[in-house]
Design a protein around this motif. Sequence first.
Motif, PDB file in Angstrom:
ATOM      1  N   ILE A  50     -47.605 -18.874  60.433  1.00 22.63           N
ATOM      2  CA  ILE A  50     -47.123 -17.649  59.784  1.00 22.63           C
ATOM      3  C   ILE A  50     -46.818 -16.602  60.860  1.00 22.63           C
ATOM      4  O   ILE A  50     -45.756 -15.962  60.837  1.00 22.63           O
ATOM      5  CB  ILE A  50     -48.145 -17.115  58.760  1.00 22.63           C
ATOM      6  CG1 ILE A  50     -48.229 -18.068  57.561  1.00 22.63           C
ATOM      7  CG2 ILE A  50     -47.777 -15.709  58.299  1.00 22.63           C
ATOM      8  CD1 ILE A  50     -49.367 -17.763  56.596  1.00 22.63           C
ATOM      9  N   TRP A  54     -43.059 -15.363  61.208  1.00 23.13           N
ATOM     10  CA  TRP A  54     -42.850 -13.974  60.788  1.00 23.13           C
ATOM     11  C   TRP A  54     -42.541 -13.078  61.984  1.00 23.13           C
ATOM     12  O   TRP A  54     -41.783 -12.127  61.860  1.00 23.13           O
ATOM     13  CB  TRP A  54     -44.080 -13.446  60.072  1.00 23.13           C
ATOM     14  CG  TRP A  54     -44.202 -13.930  58.655  1.00 23.13           C
ATOM     15  CD1 TRP A  54     -43.529 -14.967  58.063  1.00 23.13           C
ATOM     16  CD2 TRP A  54     -45.061 -13.406  57.650  1.00 23.13           C
ATOM     17  NE1 TRP A  54     -43.926 -15.121  56.762  1.00 23.13           N
ATOM     18  CE2 TRP A  54     -44.863 -14.163  56.472  1.00 23.13           C
ATOM     19  CE3 TRP A  54     -45.977 -12.372  57.628  1.00 23.13           C
ATOM     20  CZ2 TRP A  54     -45.552 -13.919  55.288  1.00 23.13           C
ATOM     21  CZ3 TRP A  54     -46.670 -12.125  56.442  1.00 23.13           C
ATOM     22  CH2 TRP A  54     -46.450 -12.897  55.292  1.00 23.13           C
ATOM     23  N   LEU A 182     -45.405 -20.910  53.763  1.00 16.83           N
ATOM     24  CA  LEU A 182     -44.345 -20.002  54.236  1.00 16.83           C
ATOM     25  C   LEU A 182     -43.302 -19.756  53.143  1.00 16.83           C
ATOM     26  O   LEU A 182     -42.829 -18.636  52.984  1.00 16.83           O
ATOM     27  CB  LEU A 182     -43.682 -20.563  55.493  1.00 16.83           C
ATOM     28  CG  LEU A 182     -44.466 -20.366  56.792  1.00 16.83           C
ATOM     29  CD1 LEU A 182     -43.970 -21.319  57.866  1.00 16.83           C
ATOM     30  CD2 LEU A 182     -44.380 -18.925  57.267  1.00 16.83           C
ATOM     31  N   GLN A 186     -42.621 -16.006  51.376  1.00 15.38           N
ATOM     32  CA  GLN A 186     -41.383 -15.391  51.859  1.00 15.38           C
ATOM     33  C   GLN A 186     -41.116 -13.999  51.270  1.00 15.38           C
ATOM     34  O   GLN A 186     -40.751 -13.087  52.007  1.00 15.38           O
ATOM     35  CB  GLN A 186     -40.189 -16.313  51.622  1.00 15.38           C
ATOM     36  CG  GLN A 186     -39.244 -16.298  52.792  1.00 15.38           C
ATOM     37  CD  GLN A 186     -38.362 -17.537  52.848  1.00 15.38           C
ATOM     38  OE1 GLN A 186     -38.219 -18.264  51.873  1.00 15.38           O
ATOM     39  NE2 GLN A 186     -37.764 -17.772  53.992  1.00 15.38           N
ATOM     40  N   GLN A 189     -43.314 -11.558  53.064  1.00 17.07           N
ATOM     41  CA  GLN A 189     -42.878 -11.343  54.440  1.00 17.07           C
ATOM     42  C   GLN A 189     -41.927 -10.162  54.541  1.00 17.07           C
ATOM     43  O   GLN A 189     -42.054  -9.303  55.399  1.00 17.07           O
ATOM     44  CB  GLN A 189     -42.198 -12.603  54.979  1.00 17.07           C
ATOM     45  CG  GLN A 189     -41.610 -12.431  56.385  1.00 17.07           C
ATOM     46  CD  GLN A 189     -40.799 -13.631  56.819  1.00 17.07           C
ATOM     47  OE1 GLN A 189     -40.666 -14.619  56.084  1.00 17.07           O
ATOM     48  NE2 GLN A 189     -40.231 -13.563  58.005  1.00 17.07           N
TER      49      GLN A 189
END
Length: 194
Positions: A50, A54, A182, A186, A189
């Motif tokens: 991550i 990210w 992930l 999303q 994020q």
Amino acid sequence: MSISHTRTQRLTLIAILSALSFGLMLFPQLPLIPGADFLKLDFSIVPVLIAGYWLDLTAALWTVILRTLLKLILANEGVNTYLGLPVNLGAIVVFVLILFWVMPQFDAKKIGRALLAVGAATVGLTLAGVVMNWLIAVPLYAKFAHFDIAKMIGLGQYFIAMVIPFNIAQGLIWGIVSFAVLSILQPMQRQILS
């Protein structure tokens, strides 16, 4: 957003993900290979990936280094930690480097690219696992932990029946679980990094 705010946000996220990664190391780990209970799967790599996807690869590497230091300082189990943790660190670094080399940006829609990245990273992880066990883990465990796998079952049997299948399974599970997480995260994020 100011540069200092961006740097603060980045460092905070790395610290949080390092702590999560360390926390995942404390959960009961899963033995994957019958007769090799010492080869255990943990999911501490998920926050590492991550951080990488990210932020960037450097953030992923800092995350894995910090969670390793936290393990040494806060949850040290003596000889097993001193001998096993460097091998674990090396395995994760190899996996992460290859994964990011093949797939530098995560895109949930590029399933073929994700599978290629996970496959390549798993092959690298497996080769690294064999080399690190052969050169580091097996001799050091024999010397310092009085656990001589070479004498107990033989190196060939150990690698073919335990190390290779474990690392293949571990790499595939790491990749699938991490990419699934992930994908789920999303939307978060965008909120966190905006």
